[in-house]
Design a protein around this motif. Structure first.
Motif, PDB file in Angstrom:
ATOM      1  N   ALA A   1      98.073  27.610  -3.094  1.00 34.95           N
ATOM      2  CA  ALA A   1      97.139  27.712  -1.967  1.00 34.95           C
ATOM      3  C   ALA A   1      96.263  26.471  -1.886  1.00 34.95           C
ATOM      4  CB  ALA A   1      96.280  28.962  -2.111  1.00 34.95           C
ATOM      5  N   PRO A   2      96.865  25.271  -1.789  1.00 35.62           N
ATOM      6  CA  PRO A   2      96.033  24.065  -1.707  1.00 35.62           C
ATOM      7  C   PRO A   2      95.357  23.959  -0.351  1.00 35.62           C
ATOM      8  CG  PRO A   2      98.333  23.503  -1.369  1.00 35.62           C
ATOM      9  CD  PRO A   2      98.304  24.967  -1.716  1.00 35.62           C
ATOM     10  N   PRO A   3      94.178  23.376  -0.290  1.00 35.63           N
ATOM     11  CA  PRO A   3      93.500  23.209   1.001  1.00 35.63           C
ATOM     12  C   PRO A   3      94.145  22.072   1.801  1.00 35.63           C
ATOM     13  CG  PRO A   3      92.232  22.165  -0.720  1.00 35.63           C
ATOM     14  CD  PRO A   3      93.378  22.867  -1.405  1.00 35.63           C
ATOM     15  N   LYS A   4      93.821  22.005   3.079  1.00 41.79           N
ATOM     16  CA  LYS A   4      94.232  20.864   3.878  1.00 41.79           C
ATOM     17  C   LYS A   4      93.576  19.594   3.306  1.00 41.79           C
ATOM     18  CE  LYS A   4      94.829  23.427   8.209  1.00 41.79           C
ATOM     19  NZ  LYS A   4      94.376  23.568   9.625  1.00 41.79           N
ATOM     20  N   PHE A   5      94.321  18.501   3.378  1.00 42.81           N
ATOM     21  CA  PHE A   5      93.819  17.221   2.881  1.00 42.81           C
ATOM     22  C   PHE A   5      93.394  17.326   1.416  1.00 42.81           C
ATOM     23  CE2 PHE A   5      92.533  17.722   7.402  1.00 42.81           C
ATOM     24  CZ  PHE A   5      93.470  16.856   7.951  1.00 42.81           C
ATOM     25  N   ALA A   6      94.193  18.064   0.631  1.00 46.65           N
ATOM     26  CA  ALA A   6      93.848  18.304  -0.775  1.00 46.65           C
ATOM     27  C   ALA A   6      93.750  17.001  -1.559  1.00 46.65           C
ATOM     28  CB  ALA A   6      94.876  19.233  -1.416  1.00 46.65           C
ATOM     29  N   LEU A   7      94.680  16.075  -1.327  1.00 45.58           N
ATOM     30  CA  LEU A   7      94.663  14.827  -2.082  1.00 45.58           C
ATOM     31  C   LEU A   7      93.399  14.020  -1.788  1.00 45.58           C
ATOM     32  CD1 LEU A   7      96.020  12.924  -4.029  1.00 45.58           C
ATOM     33  CD2 LEU A   7      97.349  11.982  -2.120  1.00 45.58           C
ATOM     34  N   ASP A   8      92.998  13.980  -0.526  1.00 39.69           N
ATOM     35  CA  ASP A   8      91.765  13.276  -0.169  1.00 39.69           C
ATOM     36  C   ASP A   8      90.564  13.916  -0.866  1.00 39.69           C
ATOM     37  OD1 ASP A   8      93.141  11.525   1.459  1.00 39.69           O
ATOM     38  OD2 ASP A   8      92.814  12.708   3.274  1.00 39.69           O
ATOM     39  N   LEU A   9      90.553  15.240  -0.884  1.00 43.16           N
ATOM     40  CA  LEU A   9      89.451  15.952  -1.539  1.00 43.16           C
ATOM     41  C   LEU A   9      89.412  15.631  -3.025  1.00 43.16           C
ATOM     42  CD1 LEU A   9      87.190  18.081  -1.643  1.00 43.16           C
ATOM     43  CD2 LEU A   9      88.973  19.838  -1.821  1.00 43.16           C
ATOM     44  N   VAL A  10      90.577  15.659  -3.666  1.00 48.21           N
ATOM     45  CA  VAL A  10      90.635  15.380  -5.105  1.00 48.21           C
ATOM     46  C   VAL A  10      90.178  13.962  -5.401  1.00 48.21           C
ATOM     47  CG1 VAL A  10      92.213  15.070  -7.057  1.00 48.21           C
ATOM     48  CG2 VAL A  10      92.408  17.103  -5.613  1.00 48.21           C
ATOM     49  N   ASP A  11      90.689  13.001  -4.652  1.00 47.69           N
ATOM     50  CA  ASP A  11      90.318  11.610  -4.909  1.00 47.69           C
ATOM     51  C   ASP A  11      88.825  11.368  -4.664  1.00 47.69           C
ATOM     52  OD1 ASP A  11      92.864  10.948  -5.660  1.00 47.69           O
ATOM     53  OD2 ASP A  11      93.439  10.077  -3.734  1.00 47.69           O
ATOM     54  N   TRP A  12      88.298  11.970  -3.611  1.00 48.77           N
ATOM     55  CA  TRP A  12      86.869  11.842  -3.323  1.00 48.77           C
ATOM     56  C   TRP A  12      86.040  12.444  -4.458  1.00 48.77           C
ATOM     57  CZ3 TRP A  12      83.157  15.645  -2.752  1.00 48.77           C
ATOM     58  CH2 TRP A  12      81.912  15.226  -2.265  1.00 48.77           C
ATOM     59  N   ALA A  13      86.436  13.652  -4.913  1.00 49.71           N
ATOM     60  CA  ALA A  13      85.675  14.325  -5.961  1.00 49.71           C
ATOM     61  C   ALA A  13      85.735  13.542  -7.281  1.00 49.71           C
ATOM     62  CB  ALA A  13      86.209  15.744  -6.154  1.00 49.71           C
ATOM     63  N   LYS A  14      86.921  13.095  -7.664  1.00 46.78           N
ATOM     64  CA  LYS A  14      87.055  12.384  -8.934  1.00 46.78           C
ATOM     65  C   LYS A  14      86.309  11.045  -8.910  1.00 46.78           C
ATOM     66  CE  LYS A  14      90.928  12.420 -11.250  1.00 46.78           C
ATOM     67  NZ  LYS A  14      90.590  13.143 -12.500  1.00 46.78           N
ATOM     68  N   SER A  15      86.232  10.433  -7.727  1.00 47.91           N
ATOM     69  CA  SER A  15      85.503   9.170  -7.639  1.00 47.91           C
ATOM     70  C   SER A  15      84.011   9.357  -7.893  1.00 47.91           C
ATOM     71  CB  SER A  15      85.713   8.531  -6.259  1.00 47.91           C
ATOM     72  OG  SER A  15      85.009   9.244  -5.242  1.00 47.91           O
ATOM     73  N   ARG A  16      83.555  10.607  -7.797  1.00 49.93           N
ATOM     74  CA  ARG A  16      82.150  10.938  -8.032  1.00 49.93           C
ATOM     75  C   ARG A  16      81.940  11.643  -9.377  1.00 49.93           C
ATOM     76  NH1 ARG A  16      83.090   9.878  -3.123  1.00 49.93           N
ATOM     77  NH2 ARG A  16      81.467   9.305  -1.613  1.00 49.93           N
ATOM     78  N   GLY A  17      82.937  11.571 -10.241  1.00 52.69           N
ATOM     79  CA  GLY A  17      82.797  12.111 -11.588  1.00 52.69           C
ATOM     80  C   GLY A  17      83.113  13.582 -11.727  1.00 52.69           C
ATOM     81  N   VAL A  18      83.624  14.199 -10.659  1.00 51.54           N
ATOM     82  CA  VAL A  18      83.984  15.619 -10.711  1.00 51.54           C
ATOM     83  C   VAL A  18      85.300  15.783 -11.469  1.00 51.54           C
ATOM     84  CG1 VAL A  18      84.648  17.619  -9.312  1.00 51.54           C
ATOM     85  CG2 VAL A  18      82.762  16.142  -8.571  1.00 51.54           C
TER      86      VAL A  18
END
Length: 333
Positions: A48-65
């Motif tokens: 059940a991945p969200p839309k634009f999951a890769l963008d979300l992951v990359d954005w979050a990881k770039s902020r230390g998440v």
């Protein structure tokens, strides 16, 4: 403290239902309320991945998440035909970015390694869980008539048609039986195909249809049954059999996928099927009918052993404890 974001996985569908791989997140959200802004963990489920999951992951990881990935099954030719890469390619990319992986079963882990590739990411197995207070045995149904149940989202026709053929076989044997057929039909032309099967098999009077149901309605559906029929091939880690066992309902299914890990010998009867990634296989109706008769001859024993297995292996508390331990380690790193 762990602060979780779940993508859009907790958003109900048009019918107001949270279903499929999203249901497990309802348990997680009880302890870790969804955070939309200041979160330090992103938790996504492969089914059940969200839309634009890769963008979300990359954005979050770039902020230390830190990114936690819950791995269910993968696409393979018997299920997705020539479109396997269409589903697996995005899943592969997301899995590679994870800081930790929860595999829903050893079968899920093996499938991911086979079809998505090896990764060195820390991981462990976390079977899907059940609230053992919500799902528990109630007043046992009368055993003078065997009450069968087929439940869940039925994506393939064989899951339903093989169950109907089993009811017809039991009727031929003059074995008293009734079937509750619960959940949505998801394949094209399903309603017409099922209606025709009921007529052709002459079992319409033995089958009661329960359409899509809410999670809070599920316990009563299980509690009204003696046996769950779950013939799906290579099911990775289905929640329906776990919920059934928690309610003291024995399971009959195929000895494939994650089912042997879930059901074992004390949760019901699993029937041998050929091994293949290219074609789906399911037990013959005669074999399923034999298993039904066997379980009903020992139903009181199975009622106790299925519940005990569910409590020992699939409790919500144990599942949450696994996640709590991993979350605390990740945010402390």
């Amino acid at each position: 403290m762990p602060a979780l974001n779940y993508g859009d996985a907790l958003t109900p569908d048009s019918a107001g239902l949270v279903h499929s791989g999203r249901v497990k997140l309802l348990h997680l959200a009880e302890e870790f309320a969804p955070a939309t802004a200041d979160f330090n963990l992103l938790y996504l489920v492969s089914s059940a991945p969200p839309k634009f999951a890769l963008d979300l992951v990359d954005w979050a990881k770039s902020r230390g998440v830190k990114f936690v990935w819950n791995q269910n099954g993968v696409a393979y030719p018997a299920w997705y035909g020539t479109r396997v890469d269409e589903l697996n390619a995005p899943m592969c990319v997301l899995r590679e970015r994870a800081d930790y992986i929860f595999n829903q079963s050893a079968f899920c882990e093996a499938c991911a390694q086979r079809f998505l590739g090896e990764v060195s990411t820390p991981s462990e197995i976390a079977f899907n869980c059940v609230d053992m207070v919500q799902f528990q045995p109630a007043e046992p149904p009368d055993t003078s008539v065997c009450r069968l149940l087929a439940a869940g989202s039925h994506h393939e026709s064989y899951r339903v048609l093989s169950v109907l053929a089993t009811v017809a076989e039991l009727k031929r044997r003059k074995f008293p039986v009734q079937l509750n057929l619960a959940g949505r039909f998801m394949w094209e032309g399903a309603e017409e195909e099922v209606a025709k099967a009921l007529r052709d098999l002459d079992i319409a009077e033995l089958v009661h249809r329960i359409p899509g149901y809410r999670q809070e309605e599920a316990p009563a559906i299980y509690q009204a049954a003696h046996i769950l029929l779950h013939p799906k091939y290579k099911d990775p880690c289905p929640t329906v059999p776990i919920e059934a066992m928690a309610c003291g309902v024995a399971v009959v299914g195929s000895a494939s996928g994650g089912m042997p890990e879930l059901v074992g010998e004390d949760g019901g009867v699993l029937l041998d099927v050929p091994e293949s990634w290219e074609k789906n296989y399911w037990p013959a109706p005669t074999a399923i009918a034999d298993a039904v008769e066997l379980i009903m001859s020992r139903w009181a024993q199975y009622r106790e052993s299925t519940r005990a297995r569910a409590v020992a292996r699939f409790s919500k508390e144990g599942w949450l404890a696994q996640h709590r331990r991993v979350f605390q380690k990740l945010v402390a790193a």
